[in-house]
Write an enzyme that holds these catalytic residues in place. Structure first.
Site, short mmCIF file in Angstrom:
data_model
loop_
_atom_site.label_atom_id
_atom_site.label_comp_id
_atom_site.label_asym_id
_atom_site.label_seq_id
_atom_site.Cartn_x
_atom_site.Cartn_y
_atom_site.Cartn_z
N CYS A 183 3.51 -1.94 -2.90
CA CYS A 183 3.82 -0.51 -2.85
C CYS A 183 3.71 -0.06 -1.40
CB CYS A 183 2.92 0.29 -3.79
SG CYS A 183 1.17 0.23 -3.39
N ASN A 193 -0.84 0.20 -0.81
CA ASN A 193 -1.68 -0.85 -1.43
C ASN A 193 -3.05 -0.31 -1.86
OD1 ASN A 193 -3.07 -4.13 -0.55
ND2 ASN A 193 -2.19 -3.47 -2.45
N CYS A 250 -2.93 2.39 -4.57
CA CYS A 250 -2.73 3.04 -5.88
C CYS A 250 -1.94 2.15 -6.83
CB CYS A 250 -2.02 4.38 -5.73
SG CYS A 250 -2.95 5.60 -4.75
N ARG A 251 -0.62 2.06 -6.62
CA ARG A 251 0.22 1.40 -7.62
C ARG A 251 0.10 -0.11 -7.62
NH1 ARG A 251 5.54 4.09 -5.48
NH2 ARG A 251 4.25 3.95 -3.62
N SER A 252 0.20 -0.76 -6.43
CA SER A 252 0.23 -2.23 -6.45
C SER A 252 -1.11 -2.86 -6.84
CB SER A 252 0.78 -2.81 -5.15
OG SER A 252 -0.01 -2.46 -4.04
N ASP A 278 4.99 7.39 -7.31
CA ASP A 278 3.79 7.39 -6.47
C ASP A 278 2.82 8.47 -6.95
OD1 ASP A 278 1.93 7.45 -4.48
OD2 ASP A 278 3.37 7.57 -2.83
#
Ligand code: 4NP
Length: 156
Positions: free
Chosen positions: A10, A13, A15-17, A124
């Site tokens: 993401c 690095n 939150c999402r990934s 996001d």
């Protein structure tokens, strides 16, 4: 065939990934799939930091501790170390395509392609409220399931 290795990417690095990494680790373990797994960001602002506290909290609510993860930036050698690099949104995918060294083997894809939602981004959640992180978890969990099943059957 070389061992399957999957990198989730993401922007920050944090939150999402990391959530994608955690969800995929869960699913790979459940299926008994031998894979290397990591996550990284296309941006470097949060390098060395643990995941956002809201990401840690949603992971914890779903039975996973990601407090030991540390953010890092995507590197050129990731395109050789990983067989699959999975971007959370189109902007990150475009950046990965730019960063990919000529001749690198890694297969690039979008996360939600693996959940039957081709072309859609994992939104996001960084600037939103806590609810956004539940949406992120549901999205990455669904895609992690699809990806792990496809890899188990020899494709992706
Ligand atoms: P991520 O979220 O890409 O899911 O980790 C973000 C984290 C930090 C920033 C943007 C997105 N930031 O601009 O610092």
């Amino acid at each position: 065939m070389s061992k399957i290795a999957v990198l989730f990417v993401c922007l920050g690095n944090i939150c999402r990934s990391p959530l994608a990494e955690a969800a995929f680790r869960l699913e790979a373990e459940r299926l008994g799939l031998a894979v290397d797994v990591d996550s990284a960001g296309t941006g470097g602002w949060h390098q060395g930091e643990p995941p956002d506290p809201r990401a840690q909290a949603v992971a914890r609510r779903n039975g996973v501790d990601i407090g030991g993860y540390r953010a890092r930036r995507v590197r050129g050698d990731d395109f050789d170390r990983f067989t699959h690099i999975v971007a959370m949104d189109g902007e990150n995918l475009a950046n990965l395509e730019r960063l990919r060294p000529p001749g690198a083997q890694a297969e690039l894809s979008l996360m939600l392609d693996h959940a039957g939602r081709a072309g859609e981004p994992v939104e996001d959640p960084y600037y939103g409220g806590d609810d956004g992180f539940d949406v992120t978890w549901a999205d990455v969990r669904a895609a992690a399931r699809g990806l792990a099943q496809a890899l188990r059957h020899g494709g992706a």
